[in-house]
Design a protein around this motif. Structure first.
Motif, mmCIF file in Angstrom:
data_model
loop_
_atom_site.group_PDB
_atom_site.id
_atom_site.type_symbol
_atom_site.label_atom_id
_atom_site.label_comp_id
_atom_site.label_asym_id
_atom_site.label_seq_id
_atom_site.Cartn_x
_atom_site.Cartn_y
_atom_site.Cartn_z
ATOM 1 N N ALA A 54 0.421 -1.117 -0.321
ATOM 2 C CA ALA A 54 -0.091 0.076 -0.040
ATOM 3 C C ALA A 54 0.624 1.487 -0.055
ATOM 4 O O ALA A 54 0.942 2.157 -0.529
ATOM 5 C CB ALA A 54 -1.313 0.248 0.891
ATOM 6 N N CYS A 55 1.996 1.200 0.715
ATOM 7 C CA CYS A 55 2.267 2.249 1.018
ATOM 8 C C CYS A 55 3.515 3.017 -0.151
ATOM 9 O O CYS A 55 3.478 3.642 -1.246
ATOM 10 C CB CYS A 55 3.479 1.715 2.414
ATOM 11 S SG CYS A 55 4.823 3.738 2.374
ATOM 12 N N SER A 58 1.312 3.856 -3.519
ATOM 13 C CA SER A 58 0.939 5.411 -2.702
ATOM 14 C C SER A 58 2.476 6.489 -2.961
ATOM 15 O O SER A 58 2.196 6.959 -4.028
ATOM 16 C CB SER A 58 0.824 5.577 -1.061
ATOM 17 O OG SER A 58 0.623 7.407 -0.866
ATOM 18 N N GLY A 61 2.577 6.828 -7.201
ATOM 19 C CA GLY A 61 1.452 7.938 -7.132
ATOM 20 C C GLY A 61 1.947 8.943 -6.958
ATOM 21 O O GLY A 61 1.577 9.538 -8.073
ATOM 22 N N ALA A 62 2.369 9.247 -6.548
ATOM 23 C CA ALA A 62 3.396 10.576 -5.584
ATOM 24 C C ALA A 62 4.279 11.023 -6.413
ATOM 25 O O ALA A 62 4.286 12.325 -7.619
ATOM 26 C CB ALA A 62 3.979 10.793 -4.623
ATOM 27 N N ARG A 72 -2.641 5.363 -11.471
ATOM 28 C CA ARG A 72 -3.365 5.150 -11.121
ATOM 29 C C ARG A 72 -3.885 3.201 -11.257
ATOM 30 O O ARG A 72 -4.569 2.872 -10.716
ATOM 31 C CB ARG A 72 -4.827 5.521 -11.152
ATOM 32 C CG ARG A 72 -4.684 7.030 -10.503
ATOM 33 C CD ARG A 72 -6.024 7.662 -10.853
ATOM 34 N NE ARG A 72 -6.307 8.617 -12.266
ATOM 35 C CZ ARG A 72 -7.134 9.170 -12.886
ATOM 36 N NH1 ARG A 72 -7.844 9.516 -12.752
ATOM 37 N NH2 ARG A 72 -6.765 8.931 -14.319
ATOM 38 N N CYS A 120 9.389 5.950 -1.272
ATOM 39 C CA CYS A 120 8.496 5.074 -0.193
ATOM 40 C C CYS A 120 8.736 5.232 1.303
ATOM 41 O O CYS A 120 10.017 4.689 1.526
ATOM 42 C CB CYS A 120 8.765 3.537 -0.920
ATOM 43 S SG CYS A 120 7.207 2.835 0.417
#
Length: 137
Positions: A54-55, A58, A61-62, A72, A120
């Motif tokens: 999950a991290c 994310s 995405g950043a 996405r 991350c």
């Protein structure tokens, strides 16, 4: 570092329960069958894998937004292995499998994955401590 958020959970071993301070996470823990358990609960490796996946997604995405690239449709699978180490204890290893959409299956996509690995927090925490392999699919 000043924490923006702090998560807290309490566990009483690999066979028992893990509960977050807000009660949203409340899991039965059990050794996996591969380690001699009955496998009738989750285990720390699964929890670590879910958190890292999950991290990392994310983070991807950043860095994608920063580069103005749509990530996405990417997904991340973290495989966390546990095995004996040279000291007679146990150690972890991680393989991060990043599935990129077809339009990012190129050098740009690979660079975004590398940038996400530098960004991350999980990757930063593991860097130099356990092997982490990046696989772009």
């Amino acid at each position: 570092m000043d924490a923006l958020y702090t998560a807290a959970a309490t566990a009483n071993g690999r066979e028992g329960r893990a509960v977050s301070s807000d009660g949203r996470l409340d899991l039965t823990l059990a050794f996996p069958a591969a380690l001699g358990g009955d496998g009738k609960g989750t285990n720390p490796e699964q929890l670590f894998a879910a958190g890292y996946a999950a991290c990392f997604a994310s983070a991807l995405g950043a860095v994608g937004r920063e580069a103005k690239v749509d990530t996405r449709d990417a997904s991340v699978t973290a495989e966390v292995g546990i095995g004996k180490d040279d000291d007679g204890g146990f150690a972890l290893s991680v393989t991060l499998r990043v599935e990129l959409p077809e339009e990012l299956q190129n050098a740009t996509g690979r660079e975004l994955v590398e940038r996400a690995h530098r960004f991350c927090p999980y990757s930063k925490a593991t860097r130099g401590n356990i092997p982490v392999e990046l696989v772009v699919e």
